[in-house]
Design a protein around this motif. Structure first.
Motif, PDB file in Angstrom:
ATOM      1  N   UNK A  14     -57.935 -95.519  24.862  1.00 36.86           N
ATOM      2  CA  UNK A  14     -58.086 -96.810  25.514  1.00 36.86           C
ATOM      3  C   UNK A  14     -57.262 -97.925  24.898  1.00 36.86           C
ATOM      4  N   UNK A  15     -56.959 -97.798  23.606  1.00 32.15           N
ATOM      5  CA  UNK A  15     -56.204 -98.847  22.909  1.00 32.15           C
ATOM      6  C   UNK A  15     -54.743 -98.483  22.660  1.00 32.15           C
ATOM      7  N   UNK A  16     -54.335 -97.310  23.099  1.00 32.81           N
ATOM      8  CA  UNK A  16     -52.934 -96.916  22.916  1.00 32.81           C
ATOM      9  C   UNK A  16     -52.052 -97.597  23.948  1.00 32.81           C
ATOM     10  N   UNK A  17     -50.837 -97.886  23.574  1.00 31.18           N
ATOM     11  CA  UNK A  17     -49.865 -98.470  24.489  1.00 31.18           C
ATOM     12  C   UNK A  17     -49.653 -97.537  25.678  1.00 31.18           C
ATOM     13  N   UNK A  47     -47.450 -99.426  35.795  1.00 30.40           N
ATOM     14  CA  UNK A  47     -47.989-100.183  34.667  1.00 30.40           C
ATOM     15  C   UNK A  47     -46.978-100.299  33.537  1.00 30.40           C
ATOM     16  N   UNK A  48     -46.241 -99.238  33.286  1.00 34.54           N
ATOM     17  CA  UNK A  48     -45.207 -99.290  32.254  1.00 34.54           C
ATOM     18  C   UNK A  48     -44.119-100.296  32.623  1.00 34.54           C
ATOM     19  N   UNK A  49     -43.794-100.348  33.903  1.00 35.32           N
ATOM     20  CA  UNK A  49     -42.716-101.220  34.373  1.00 35.32           C
ATOM     21  C   UNK A  49     -43.129-102.698  34.409  1.00 35.32           C
ATOM     22  N   UNK A  50     -44.335-102.976  34.907  1.00 32.18           N
ATOM     23  CA  UNK A  50     -44.734-104.358  35.136  1.00 32.18           C
ATOM     24  C   UNK A  50     -45.992-104.783  34.385  1.00 32.18           C
ATOM     25  N   UNK A  51     -46.534-103.887  33.587  1.00 29.25           N
ATOM     26  CA  UNK A  51     -47.789-104.178  32.895  1.00 29.25           C
ATOM     27  C   UNK A  51     -47.746-105.405  32.004  1.00 29.25           C
ATOM     28  N   UNK A  60     -57.477 -99.979  28.154  1.00 25.29           N
ATOM     29  CA  UNK A  60     -58.577-100.938  28.078  1.00 25.29           C
ATOM     30  C   UNK A  60     -58.214-102.248  28.776  1.00 25.29           C
ATOM     31  N   UNK A  61     -56.944-102.655  28.697  1.00 23.47           N
ATOM     32  CA  UNK A  61     -56.498-103.833  29.450  1.00 23.47           C
ATOM     33  C   UNK A  61     -56.622-103.581  30.952  1.00 23.47           C
TER      34      UNK A  61
END
Length: 110
Positions: A14-17, A47-51, A60-61
């Protein structure tokens, strides 16, 4: 049945990039929450592109954004979870417990 606003990721993942987790790890994490992704890695790619713009850097975010959002009808019987003060929409099918895509509200595609 877990509602979309109750999605929660347990453990260290949950806290990993989002850039540090694999598609398989992402799909498995969703599965443990009782959800799935309709397009095998599509949400993770978005999410990787625009997160960063949406302030979603970890799972978690993502869960927090879902929790703090609200739901509106989308096309073809899907629903949109409006997150980040309206900066992104998470399109999903509640009955199938499937995430379809995540997008900016001005994007035309579901």
């Amino acid at each position: 049945m877990q509602e979309i606003e109750n999605v929660e990721f347990g453990g260290l993942i949950g806290n990993r990039s989002l850039h540090a987790i694999t598609t398989s790890e992402f799909v498995n994490a969703l599965s443990k929450c009782g959800w799935r992704e309709a397009h095998n890695g599509h949400i993770l790619q978005k999410l990787r592109k625009r997160g960063l713009v949406w302030r979603i850097n970890t799972l978690n975010d993502f869960a927090r954004a879902l929790r703090n959002g609200y739901t509106i009808p989308a096309r073809d019987g899907a629903k949109a979870r409006v997150c980040g003060g309206g900066s992104c929409w998470v399109i999903f099918r509640e009955a199938e417990r499937a995430f379809i895509t995540i997008r900016h509200p001005r994007d035309e595609s579901v």
